[in-house]
Design a protein around this motif. Structure first.
Motif, PDB file in Angstrom:
ATOM      1  N   VAL A 187       3.520  -0.963   3.938  1.00 51.31           N
ATOM      2  CA  VAL A 187       3.001   0.391   3.781  1.00 51.31           C
ATOM      3  C   VAL A 187       4.165   1.355   3.587  1.00 51.31           C
ATOM      4  O   VAL A 187       5.075   1.408   4.409  1.00 51.31           O
ATOM      5  CB  VAL A 187       2.157   0.812   4.990  1.00 51.31           C
ATOM      6  CG1 VAL A 187       1.663   2.252   4.837  1.00 51.31           C
ATOM      7  CG2 VAL A 187       0.983  -0.136   5.182  1.00 51.31           C
ATOM      8  N   VAL A 242      -3.905  -3.906   7.363  1.00 50.69           N
ATOM      9  CA  VAL A 242      -2.444  -3.940   7.224  1.00 50.69           C
ATOM     10  C   VAL A 242      -1.889  -5.146   7.963  1.00 50.69           C
ATOM     11  O   VAL A 242      -1.009  -5.858   7.459  1.00 50.69           O
ATOM     12  CB  VAL A 242      -1.826  -2.632   7.767  1.00 50.69           C
ATOM     13  CG1 VAL A 242      -0.305  -2.717   7.797  1.00 50.69           C
ATOM     14  CG2 VAL A 242      -2.283  -1.448   6.927  1.00 50.69           C
ATOM     15  N   TYR A 256       0.861  -1.176   0.000  1.00 49.26           N
ATOM     16  CA  TYR A 256       0.000   0.000   0.000  1.00 49.26           C
ATOM     17  C   TYR A 256       0.902   1.232   0.000  1.00 49.26           C
ATOM     18  O   TYR A 256       1.786   1.364   0.854  1.00 49.26           O
ATOM     19  CB  TYR A 256      -0.905  -0.002   1.234  1.00 49.26           C
ATOM     20  CG  TYR A 256      -1.746   1.245   1.411  1.00 49.26           C
ATOM     21  CD1 TYR A 256      -3.064   1.282   0.965  1.00 49.26           C
ATOM     22  CD2 TYR A 256      -1.241   2.372   2.045  1.00 49.26           C
ATOM     23  CE1 TYR A 256      -3.844   2.412   1.135  1.00 49.26           C
ATOM     24  CE2 TYR A 256      -2.009   3.509   2.222  1.00 49.26           C
ATOM     25  CZ  TYR A 256      -3.307   3.525   1.766  1.00 49.26           C
ATOM     26  OH  TYR A 256      -4.072   4.647   1.941  1.00 49.26           O
TER      27      TYR A 256
END
Length: 324
Positions: A266, A259, A242
């Motif tokens: 991330v 997540v 992401y």
């Protein structure tokens, strides 16, 4: 000269007013501004959602002519930082964008919504002759995107990539991800149909529906909205990545447990670095990105209020201020 100045708190204190023409001191260059793009960050500054120091001339996406005393005028684009400390860990690591003492044009030092701006000479980048008279203004947002996606690289050949948000940054992110070998889908809302039409004309696959759950290796969030970010998190496959590119400008609520459940990586990127500028300019030189269709409106500096409203409401793609 006339300039768009943030004089104090609130959007009502963004004013067009006369300012003195700046002089360039040692190590600095005066740039005659040909065009300056209105960025989402300018909207956030106007709304006091992004740090600034008033009074300050707004604008950091600059295309101009460098006026050096010992050289012919040259068409350039401009890195956004005005000064950094040069001593902190981040400066010494080649990451001046993260310097706690960084002062950037358009927020802490006078920027490009004016006829002239003065910047450090080493912040200037010449542009290739084949670019038209306006598209070089997108070099700065392109450098921000390359910082997020290529520095270090987060997209590999064959990756399925979802980009949420078909604004200028989303359009650039889709093109950069494609240049890196990704199979790209750009997602928007039904109201974004004209923006998505531009993407399709450039060969980018688009959608206005909710992305298929867990279908993408990399999701790139460019909408700066909580629904866009939530959709991106849900669309990422397990073990995927992401990337946050858009700025929310406020606290938002997200399904952040995804997540953990999916073991997502991330990452993000703030502004740009010298290396991301090199990558952005290489993409331009190699004609791997198409910039001109992304500039959809030009406005005189006196028309700042309507140009600002167009940018804030998502009308078209990039709106640029043309000082003269």
């Amino acid at each position: 000269m006339l300039a768009v100045v943030k004089t104090g708190p609130g959007p009502e204190n963004v004013l067009v007013q006369p300012m003195p023409v700046p002089e360039a001191g040692e190590g600095m260059t005066r740039v005659r501004v040909l065009a300056a793009g209105i960025c989402g960050t300018d909207v956030h500054i106007a709304r006091d959602e992004y740090r600034y120091e008033a009074p300050v001339i707004l604008g950091h996406e600059i295309l101009g002519m460098a006026e050096a005393a010992d050289a012919e005028p040259q068409r350039v684009t401009v890195e956004t930082y005005f000064s950094t400390c040069g001593r902190c860990d981040w400066c010494r690591d080649g990451r001046p964008n993260l310097c706690p003492s960084r002062r950037s044009i358009g927020s802490f030092e006078n920027g490009g919504f004016a006829s002239y701006v003065v910047v450090p000479a080493h912040n200037l980048h010449p542009l290739p002759d084949f670019l038209d008279d306006i598209e070089g203004v997108l070099s700065e947002p392109l450098a921000c995107v390359t910082h997020c996606l290529l520095d270090p690289p987060v997209v590999s050949a064959g990756d399925r990539v979802l980009v949420t948000g078909p604004g200028t940054i989303g359009q650039l992110a889709a093109q950069v991800a494609r240049a890196a070998g990704g199979l790209v889908t750009l997602a928007g809302l039904p109201k974004d149909s004209s923006r998505l039409d531009i993407a399709r004309s450039l060969g980018i696959e688009t959608t206005t529906g909710l992305p298929e759950a867990e279908a993408f290796d990399v999701v790139v969030e460019c909408s700066g909205s909580a629904p866009g970010a939530a959709a991106a998190l849900r669309a990422a496959r397990r073990g995927g990545r992401y990337v946050q590119v858009g700025i929310f400008g406020k606290d938002v609520t997200l399904p952040i447990d995804l997540v953990l459940y999916k073991e997502l990586v991330v990452t993000s990127g703030f502004a740009s670095t010298p290396s991301s500028w090199r990558r952005a300019l290489a993409l331009i030189e190699q004609k791997l990105v198409t910039l001109s269709p992304l500039v959809t409106r030009r406005a005189d500096i006196r028309d700042w209020p309507s140009a600002f409203e167009a940018a804030a409401s998502g009308e078209g793609l990039k709106t640029v201020i043309v000082p003269e």
